[in-house]
Design a protein around this motif. Structure first.
Motif, PDB file in Angstrom:
ATOM      1  N   LYS A   3      40.456  50.740 -39.618  1.00 33.83           N
ATOM      2  CA  LYS A   3      41.753  51.112 -38.918  1.00 33.83           C
ATOM      3  C   LYS A   3      43.044  50.629 -39.623  1.00 33.83           C
ATOM      4  N   VAL A   4      42.915  49.638 -40.277  1.00 35.01           N
ATOM      5  CA  VAL A   4      43.958  49.090 -41.080  1.00 35.01           C
ATOM      6  C   VAL A   4      44.186  50.047 -42.456  1.00 35.01           C
ATOM      7  N   SER A  64      50.308  47.724 -42.665  1.00 38.47           N
ATOM      8  CA  SER A  64      49.231  48.154 -42.011  1.00 38.47           C
ATOM      9  C   SER A  64      48.688  46.755 -41.408  1.00 38.47           C
ATOM     10  N   ALA A  68      48.274  45.025 -37.692  1.00 38.79           N
ATOM     11  CA  ALA A  68      47.130  44.694 -37.193  1.00 38.79           C
ATOM     12  C   ALA A  68      47.072  43.504 -36.669  1.00 38.79           C
ATOM     13  N   ASN A 134      47.073  53.038 -34.186  1.00 40.55           N
ATOM     14  CA  ASN A 134      46.489  52.000 -34.023  1.00 40.55           C
ATOM     15  C   ASN A 134      47.258  51.080 -32.959  1.00 40.55           C
TER      16      ASN A 134
END
Length: 135
Positions: A3-4, A64, A68, A134
């Motif tokens: 996802k990152v 990102s 996260a 996210n």
């Protein structure tokens, strides 16, 4: 981690397009600001141009990862989370960097202010995307 990387890549493309079109709009509506870039401080032989164009991707991957790691601290609707994320980045990272840049280079307050606002806007856009992709 996936996802990152994916949200970082997506944000990188969005920030790249935003930067390109923002530059065109800025030159058209604020030409006096861009005249300042004729300063020898900003002249390059072209060997590092790729590094300049990679900036939105480098920034988006860093943001990102930061998202996260700390997304649980940003609460509320997507818009508020993105805005708060942008404010945190601007105060923690941009303000000190702009301060030292302004104090050490022969550039105007208008130029450094435009860089600060540009970075803040980029981080808010990235925060909005990260909050959506996210959560």
């Amino acid at each position: 981690m996936k996802k990152v990387l994916l949200s970082g890549l997506g944000a990188g493309f969005i920030l790249f397009l935003m930067s390109y079109f923002g530059l065109m709009i800025g030159i058209r509506y604020f030409p006096e600001l861009f005249v300042e870039y004729n300063n020898p401080l900003f002249n390059s032989d072209g060997s590092r141009d790729l590094l300049f164009f990679m900036h939105p991707f480098i920034m988006s991957f860093a943001l990102s990862w930061f998202w996260a790691r700390f997304k649980k601290l940003f609460r509320g609707a997507i818009f508020l989370r993105g805005l708060e994320f942008g404010f945190v980045y601007a105060i923690v990272a941009l303000l000190p960097v702009m301060w030292i840049t302004f104090s050490s280079l022969d550039i105007t307050f208008l130029m450094i202010s435009s860089w600060f606002l540009y970075g803040f806007f980029q981080s808010v856009i990235a925060g909005l995307l990260f909050a959506k992709i996210n959560p």
